[in-house]
Scaffold this motif. Structure first.
Motif, mmCIF file in Angstrom:
data_model
loop_
_atom_site.group_PDB
_atom_site.id
_atom_site.type_symbol
_atom_site.label_atom_id
_atom_site.label_comp_id
_atom_site.label_asym_id
_atom_site.label_seq_id
_atom_site.Cartn_x
_atom_site.Cartn_y
_atom_site.Cartn_z
ATOM 1 N N SER A 252 0.843 -1.190 0.000
ATOM 2 C CA SER A 252 0.000 0.000 0.000
ATOM 3 C C SER A 252 0.878 1.239 0.000
ATOM 4 O O SER A 252 1.940 1.257 0.647
ATOM 5 N N LEU A 253 0.457 2.261 -0.707
ATOM 6 C CA LEU A 253 1.217 3.508 -0.710
ATOM 7 C C LEU A 253 1.229 4.172 0.666
ATOM 8 O O LEU A 253 2.063 5.028 0.932
ATOM 9 N N SER A 254 0.314 3.774 1.520
ATOM 10 C CA SER A 254 0.281 4.339 2.872
ATOM 11 C C SER A 254 1.302 3.672 3.792
ATOM 12 O O SER A 254 1.537 4.147 4.899
ATOM 13 N N VAL A 255 1.893 2.567 3.351
ATOM 14 C CA VAL A 255 2.888 1.849 4.142
ATOM 15 C C VAL A 255 4.268 2.149 3.567
ATOM 16 O O VAL A 255 4.522 1.922 2.385
ATOM 17 N N LYS A 256 5.165 2.664 4.394
ATOM 18 C CA LYS A 256 6.521 2.978 3.955
ATOM 19 C C LYS A 256 7.527 2.253 4.844
ATOM 20 O O LYS A 256 7.390 2.253 6.070
ATOM 21 N N GLN A 282 12.374 5.887 2.149
ATOM 22 C CA GLN A 282 11.136 5.289 2.613
ATOM 23 C C GLN A 282 10.358 4.821 1.380
ATOM 24 O O GLN A 282 9.998 5.612 0.519
ATOM 25 N N SER A 284 7.450 2.191 -0.668
ATOM 26 C CA SER A 284 6.172 1.485 -0.584
ATOM 27 C C SER A 284 6.149 0.353 -1.607
ATOM 28 O O SER A 284 6.964 0.296 -2.529
ATOM 29 N N ASP A 300 9.593 7.902 -4.240
ATOM 30 C CA ASP A 300 8.844 9.159 -4.281
ATOM 31 C C ASP A 300 8.554 9.623 -5.699
ATOM 32 O O ASP A 300 7.515 10.239 -5.956
ATOM 33 N N ARG A 303 5.357 8.406 -6.923
ATOM 34 C CA ARG A 303 4.236 9.171 -6.379
ATOM 35 C C ARG A 303 4.005 10.449 -7.199
ATOM 36 O O ARG A 303 2.879 10.908 -7.353
#
Length: 331
Positions: A252-256, A282, A284, A300, A303
């Protein structure tokens, strides 16, 4: 399709309906009546009378609707089927030839904005086939018609006035501002509001011509990526292998996590070798097709691509083309 960030994924799914049905029933008037309202609003907003007089008589209902095919079974789409369709060998050849032809210019633009040239070319390649995808409709007619159609009136009304502002600022006429059927303009496929925020004068000639000037289109894409926080010292990510016991919920992009933390979970490079040994990033994981599909560790810069179009399929197609541009080396 990006700050007030208008997402260009819009270009994949919108179409215009005929003049009848929903449009007239919702707006309670003809298209010419609707344009008259836009004209009065333009005057109220302070647009010059010269611009208003030059533009509004030329605005016509855009009647071209995208045909839909009924009674056809949907074909399941995965990255295994999507990538060969979106990035065929012909597009790879076109992108590599473009990169070689514009190499010196791309190097200057890449250094100016801190974006690796291969990503600039890849993004243009996926978005507009390096400017070869049709975009020959008057954007003011397109956006006025989409606003009149009514499903996203506020959105396209705003884009209409953004396009009008481009003309009012000088340098471009009604005929100059061409778009595709959803209002995305020029080689960069910028919506009018995105143009106002990101368009660049790549060659210093005093114009920001993303329609006919490759330097301006390339610089505009580079500047957009720069503004997303693009890191020239990093790439986008990598395809990886995961063990059978891997827990897919962490994708998940929310998990780094750091490389070392992913390594501890059993994640390896796609060839089975260890991940990079560094703690300063960091990262994902994304699995667009679930645990049985391709897995990627993304950085990043990935993203940043999602700010252009919030689709993993889109971002991965751009990164895939960028890798095909990079290997084998062109220069």
């Amino acid at each position: 399709m990006v700050l007030g960030k208008q997402i260009l994924a819009l270009t994949c799914c919108l179409s215009l309906l005929p003049v009848t049905t929903m449009a007239q029933s919702e707006t309670q008037g003809s298209f010419s009546d609707y344009v008259a309202v836009l004209k009065q609003e333009a005057a109220d907003k302070g647009f010059s009378q010269q611009t208003i007089d030059a533009v509004f008589p030329k605005i016509k209902m855009f009647k071209k609707a995208k045909a839909t095919k009924n009674n056809q079974a949907e074909t399941p789409v995965t990255l295994e089927t999507y990538l060969p369709q979106v990035v065929p060998q012909s597009k790879v050849d076109l992108a590599r030839a473009f990169y070689k032809q514009h190499y010196a210019e791309l190097e200057k633009i890449g250094k100016r904005y801190g974006v690796q040239p291969r990503f600039i070319v890849a993004l243009l390649g996926i978005e507009s086939n390096l400017g070869q995808s049709p975009a020959n409709y008057p954007v003011l007619s397109v956006t006025a018609s989409l606003a009149y159609e009514g499903q996203r009136e506020t959105y396209f009304r705003s884009e209409f006035f953004a396009a009008l502002k481009i003309i009012d600022q000088g340098g471009f006429s009604f005929a100059d501002l061409k778009s595709n059927a959803t209002g995305s303009m020029g080689k960069a496929f910028f919506l009018p509001s995105v143009y106002l925020s990101y368009a660049q004068d790549g060659d210093g000639d005093g114009k920001k011509d993303i329609w006919g000037n490759s330097s301006d289109a390339l610089a505009s894409v580079a500047y957009y990526l720069q503004q997303t926080g693009w890191k020239e010292s990093e790439t986008w990510g990598r395809q990886v292998w995961v063990p059978k016991q891997f827990v897919p919920s962490v994708a998940s992009l929310s998990v780094k996590k750091t490389f070392n933390e992913w390594q501890a979970l059993g994640v390896r490079r796609f060839d089975g070798s260890d991940l990079p040994k560094r703690e300063d990033m960091q990262i994902s994981m994304v699995m667009p097709d679930g645990i049985n599909g391709r897995k990627y560790l993304v950085y990043d810069n990935y993203r940043g691509l999602l700010q252009w179009n919030a689709s993993d399929y889109f971002a991965i197609s751009v990164t895939y083309l960028s890798e095909r541009i990079k290997y084998p080396p062109i220069i």
